[in-house]
Design an enzyme around this catalytic site. Structure first.
Site, PDB file in Angstrom:
ATOM      1  N   GLU A 117      51.014  88.413  91.662  1.00 44.09           N
ATOM      2  CA  GLU A 117      50.870  86.941  91.900  1.00 44.09           C
ATOM      3  C   GLU A 117      49.442  86.399  92.268  1.00 44.09           C
ATOM      4  O   GLU A 117      48.663  87.215  92.502  1.00 44.09           O
ATOM      5  CB  GLU A 117      51.468  86.847  93.229  1.00 44.09           C
ATOM      6  CG  GLU A 117      51.485  86.859  94.450  1.00 44.09           C
ATOM      7  CD  GLU A 117      52.527  86.828  95.396  1.00 44.09           C
ATOM      8  OE1 GLU A 117      52.031  86.246  96.468  1.00 44.09           O
ATOM      9  OE2 GLU A 117      53.394  87.317  95.563  1.00 44.09           O
ATOM     10  N   LYS A 119      45.966  84.703  93.104  1.00 47.03           N
ATOM     11  CA  LYS A 119      45.680  84.308  94.450  1.00 47.03           C
ATOM     12  C   LYS A 119      44.935  83.483  94.744  1.00 47.03           C
ATOM     13  O   LYS A 119      43.909  83.054  93.761  1.00 47.03           O
ATOM     14  CB  LYS A 119      44.477  85.729  95.097  1.00 47.03           C
ATOM     15  CG  LYS A 119      43.249  85.601  96.292  1.00 47.03           C
ATOM     16  CD  LYS A 119      42.682  86.838  96.840  1.00 47.03           C
ATOM     17  CE  LYS A 119      42.030  86.766  97.647  1.00 47.03           C
ATOM     18  NZ  LYS A 119      41.535  85.383  98.871  1.00 47.03           N
ATOM     19  N   ASP A 121      43.025  79.736  95.625  1.00 48.36           N
ATOM     20  CA  ASP A 121      42.064  79.840  96.398  1.00 48.36           C
ATOM     21  C   ASP A 121      42.055  78.602  97.906  1.00 48.36           C
ATOM     22  O   ASP A 121      41.813  77.148  96.908  1.00 48.36           O
ATOM     23  CB  ASP A 121      40.419  79.614  95.712  1.00 48.36           C
ATOM     24  CG  ASP A 121      38.692  79.646  96.860  1.00 48.36           C
ATOM     25  OD1 ASP A 121      39.533  80.019  97.239  1.00 48.36           O
ATOM     26  OD2 ASP A 121      38.157  79.190  96.118  1.00 48.36           O
ATOM     27  N   TYR A 248      54.773  82.259  99.563  1.00 44.99           N
ATOM     28  CA  TYR A 248      54.989  83.526  99.384  1.00 44.99           C
ATOM     29  C   TYR A 248      55.506  84.901  99.824  1.00 44.99           C
ATOM     30  O   TYR A 248      55.987  85.876  99.273  1.00 44.99           O
ATOM     31  CB  TYR A 248      53.981  84.235  97.974  1.00 44.99           C
ATOM     32  CG  TYR A 248      52.523  84.155  99.332  1.00 44.99           C
ATOM     33  CD1 TYR A 248      52.493  85.046 100.137  1.00 44.99           C
ATOM     34  CD2 TYR A 248      51.545  82.913  99.535  1.00 44.99           C
ATOM     35  CE1 TYR A 248      51.781  84.389 101.291  1.00 44.99           C
ATOM     36  CE2 TYR A 248      50.561  82.915 100.190  1.00 44.99           C
ATOM     37  CZ  TYR A 248      50.291  83.728 101.342  1.00 44.99           C
ATOM     38  OH  TYR A 248      49.237  84.391 102.147  1.00 44.99           O
ATOM     39  N   CYS A 428      -3.553  88.884  80.977  1.00 44.90           N
ATOM     40  CA  CYS A 428      -1.390  88.560  80.250  1.00 44.90           C
ATOM     41  C   CYS A 428      -1.523  89.900  80.294  1.00 44.90           C
ATOM     42  O   CYS A 428      -1.783  91.076  80.024  1.00 44.90           O
ATOM     43  CB  CYS A 428      -1.814  88.049  78.900  1.00 44.90           C
ATOM     44  SG  CYS A 428      -0.443  88.204  77.752  1.00 44.90           S
ATOM     45  N   CYS A 431      -1.598  91.850  76.390  1.00 39.08           N
ATOM     46  CA  CYS A 431      -2.741  92.056  75.527  1.00 39.08           C
ATOM     47  C   CYS A 431      -4.414  91.372  76.201  1.00 39.08           C
ATOM     48  O   CYS A 431      -5.503  91.501  75.569  1.00 39.08           O
ATOM     49  CB  CYS A 431      -2.825  89.965  74.687  1.00 39.08           C
ATOM     50  SG  CYS A 431      -3.441  88.945  75.052  1.00 39.08           S
ATOM     51  N   CYS A 446      -0.417  82.703  78.784  1.00 42.43           N
ATOM     52  CA  CYS A 446      -1.282  83.146  78.136  1.00 42.43           C
ATOM     53  C   CYS A 446      -2.070  82.684  77.076  1.00 42.43           C
ATOM     54  O   CYS A 446      -1.390  81.774  76.255  1.00 42.43           O
ATOM     55  CB  CYS A 446      -0.806  85.064  77.483  1.00 42.43           C
ATOM     56  SG  CYS A 446      -2.016  85.606  76.842  1.00 42.43           S
ATOM     57  N   CYS A 451      -2.136  86.527  71.187  1.00 43.13           N
ATOM     58  CA  CYS A 451      -1.579  88.006  71.531  1.00 43.13           C
ATOM     59  C   CYS A 451      -0.055  87.964  71.182  1.00 43.13           C
ATOM     60  O   CYS A 451       0.489  87.665  70.866  1.00 43.13           O
ATOM     61  CB  CYS A 451      -0.761  87.556  73.191  1.00 43.13           C
ATOM     62  SG  CYS A 451       0.625  87.787  73.924  1.00 43.13           S
TER      63      CYS A 451
END
Length: 685
Positions: A117, A119, A121, A248, A428, A431, A446, A451
């Site tokens: 069954e 669950k 919430d 239930y 960087c 590079c 950068c 680069c």
């Protein structure tokens, strides 16, 4: 005690304190400050430590008790039958392991079947009937003592005030399983049943819509709202909130041989039972059902976080008994968590297509949304400071579906003193070029034009789904093409030949042919996608569409002044300046010339259809459409002189709701935006 053991002992104590606090918020205040998945992560860690170090386990540990204390503003009431909680399974393998543990406690040849069954919430309640009349409704509390909320329970329409005692027999034939039984206790002096009180998604949205009208704060989720509603002192408020129930469990000897029969008895007595249940012949069918529910979960009319799996044979269930707070004969399979806790091992950085230096967390593995996560974005240095994140911290991480994992925040209570601050690099990491953080911006970049990382990211963006959409060009392949000197920018892709690729690792004759063919097939591209593919800073797919619709050709965009660009709706001064400067950069103009040389053809938009139905109308699409992609739908709206946007506002004319709509649907309902389905939308376009 050595330093390592002392650290473990201290962490255990801190975990207990945090879990106890979260228990109090959840069970007593009905106002949890963290997601269930975060709580589950901490409890699992504590259980793991106590299992490995039994000497650290104490009688007052949260792993050894049922729940929190009842609130004081309602009268306390004792439960005749303890309201136990369930152990959790977080994977299919854990379900199999649970079955193996159960079989070890029973005869070797015992054949188990199961009843599953959802669950839901919500919050658990115990209902007591005497002589068929409801006399008490109580919250779970600590499992032994709860709160008497009878006056509020009585106003929930799905809960019977009197049992249907006239029904005494029932015969079940589902799945060819014939069983006759009598409801022995239907007219007895006392009957106790257990169930869940919850709020449907529709009711939740309706309440928040009313809150929005009053300009009051919206509720976070249906579970919190249901819990707060049931504990209201005024039953009129409870009645107005339209709470629902799902019963239930029924206690005592009522003549049911299986848990499935209990559900049928409850239904015959007049209780609302769930239609989302499943009899499973074996654990393989259980796993299949859990997968099905997980897939259908977004379509359900209420919130669920898992599937409850119960040994169907009541005799076997009773023989298995319980351990601590949980029955051995039942387990809750929890859907993959979207939030959890883990430790940050290190904070590193990568370089994006605009040179942005983005920090990311390298973490101990944690399972989120069905995948194992070891890295998560930290966005920028300011975010790291705002969220108070240190290297070595225990943190909350979240991931929803395909969304990139993100560190939500730290748990400073678990610090040991060995944690370190992160410092943004001045050079960087790829590079070695200079890294600058412009004044007023959160992102460091950068600024080296050559680069390697920036150019690679530009090419990845260029071939992406919303741009040229070239399949087979992933990060590793692009990196390989750069390293072998086959490409220096995105335009070079269109000059590749099969002979260039076949000698490379990962490529065979067929895969080389497929990639070249894929590139060739995508030489024709619409102007909006082409503009987006260029990776101009501040120009996303929506802005690219707006510019395309306003100016209509690449030549006009290239020649547009900053003032002309600013006049386009959706293009601000920053984006206008960025676009203007991009088309005056010599390297970018060289890229455009190379693309033209390689016969990349940019298609201008079709003239807008003069359709008065869509002119001036604004659309937002949420969820997936079956007969048309979202991109195609938005393009069609624009062709028909309508406006397609990504966010819902009071000026939105229609919200088009497809399958599995997101939070935009709730916002549209709150704002009173008209909601249409795919069929209605197709009728308009």
């Amino acid at each position: 005690m050595n330093s390592s053991n002392l650290e473990i002992k201290n962490r255990t104590q801190k975990l207990r304190e945090m879990i106890n606090r979260y228990d109090y918020e959840y069970y007593v205040l009905d106002d949890p400050s963290v997601e269930d998945s975060v709580y589950d992560s901490l409890v699992r860690e504590l259980k793991k430590i106590e299992s490995k170090y039994p000497e650290l386990k104490t009688d007052d540990s949260p792993t050894q008790r049922v729940g929190g204390k009842p609130a004081k503003k309602f009268a306390k009431t004792n439960h005749k039958y303890p309201m136990l909680s369930l152990s959790d399974a977080f994977s299919e393998q854990e379900l199999i392991d649970w079955e193996n543990r159960v079989l070890k406690l029973l005869e070797k040849k015992t054949k188990l079947d199961y009843f599953c069954e959802l669950k839901i919430d919500g919050l658990s309640v115990m209902l007591t009937y005497e002589n068929g009349i409801l006399i008490k409704g109580a919250t779970r509390g600590d499992g032994l003592v709860g709160e008497d909320v009878t006056s509020n329970i009585r106003v929930i329409p799905s809960i019977p005030l009197a049992l249907r005692a006239s029904i005494t027999k029932h015969q079940a034939t589902e799945n060819n399983r014939n069983s006759k039984f009598e409801i022995r206790n239907s007219g007895a002096s006392r009957l106790d049943v257990r169930g869940e009180i919850y709020m449907s998604n529709d009711s939740f949205r309706a309440v928040n819509k009313e809150m929005a009208k009053k300009e009051e704060k919206n509720y976070a989720n249906p579970r919190n709202l249901a819990a707060g509603t049931l504990r209201q002192l005024d039953p009129k408020i409870v009645k107005s909130r339209k709470l629902d129930s799902y019963i239930y469990e029924v206690y005592g000897n009522i003549g049911a041989k299986t848990h499935e029969e209990k559900h049928k008895i409850l239904a015959n007595l007049g209780f609302k039972t769930s239609k989302y249940v499943k009899y499973c012949k074996n654990i393989s069918e259980v796993i299949k059902y859990c997968r099905e529910v997980s897939k259908e979960r977004p379509k359900l009319p209420f919130q669920v976080d898992g599937v409850v799996v119960i040994v169907n044979d009541n005799n076997l269930y009773e023989r298995l008994g319980s351990v601590g707070k949980a029955p051995r004969g039942a387990i809750a399979y929890k859907f993959p968590a979207e939030q959890g806790t883990t430790k940050i091992i290190d904070i590193q950085t990568n370089v994006g297509r605009t040179g942005a230096i983005t920090p990311f967390a390298v973490m101990e593995p944690v399972c989120l949304a069905g995948t194992t996560v070891t890295r998560a974005t930290l966005h920028n240095e300011d975010e790291i400071k705002r969220k108070d994140i240190l290297i070595g911290d225990t943190v909350v991480v979240q991931k929803a579906g395909d969304i990139i994992p993100e560190v939500v925040g730290s748990l400073p209570e678990l610090r040991t003193g060995k944690e370190k601050k992160f410092k943004m690099p001045k050079r960087c990491p790829v590079c070695g070029g200079p890294v600058l953080k412009p004044e007023g911006e959160a992102v460091a970049r950068c600024v080296a034009e050559s680069c390697f990382a920036i150019e690679m990211q530009r090419v990845e963006h260029f071939v992406g789904r919303n741009a040229f959409n070239i399949e087979g060009l992933g990060e590793k392949i692009i990196e390989q093409l750069f390293q072998e000197g086959l490409i220096s920018d995105a335009a070079d892709l269109f000059a590749l030949k099969e002979g260039d690729l076949e000698p490379l690792e990962r490529f065979a004759e067929k895969s080389a042919s497929n990639l070249v063919e894929s590139i060739k097939m995508n030489k024709n591209i619409t102007l909006n996608k082409f503009l987006y593919s260029l990776g101009i800073r501040h120009v996303g797919s929506i802005t690219a569409n707006d510019i395309t619709n306003h100016l209509g050709s690449l030549e006009r965009i290239k020649k547009a002044s900053i003032q002309e660009l600013e006049q386009i709706e959706g293009v601000g001064p920053v984006a206008a300046k960025s676009i203007y400067e991009w088309f005056r950069n010599k390297n970018n103009l060289r890229l455009l010339r190379k693309l033209k040389t390689h016969e990349v053809r940019v298609q201008n938009p079709k003239p807008k259809t003069q359709n008065p139905k869509l002119r001036g109308l604004s659309f937002v699409i949420t969820g997936s459409l079956e007969s048309i992609s979202r991109e195609e739908a938005e393009q069609r709206i624009r062709e028909l002189d309508g406006k397609a946007t990504s966010s819902v506002s009071k000026s939105t004319t229609y919200l088009v709701a497809g399958e599995n709509p997101g939070s935009k649907l709730a916002k549209a309902e709150v704002l009173g935006v008209k909601i249409i389905n795919e069929k209605d939308f197709l009728g308009l376009i």
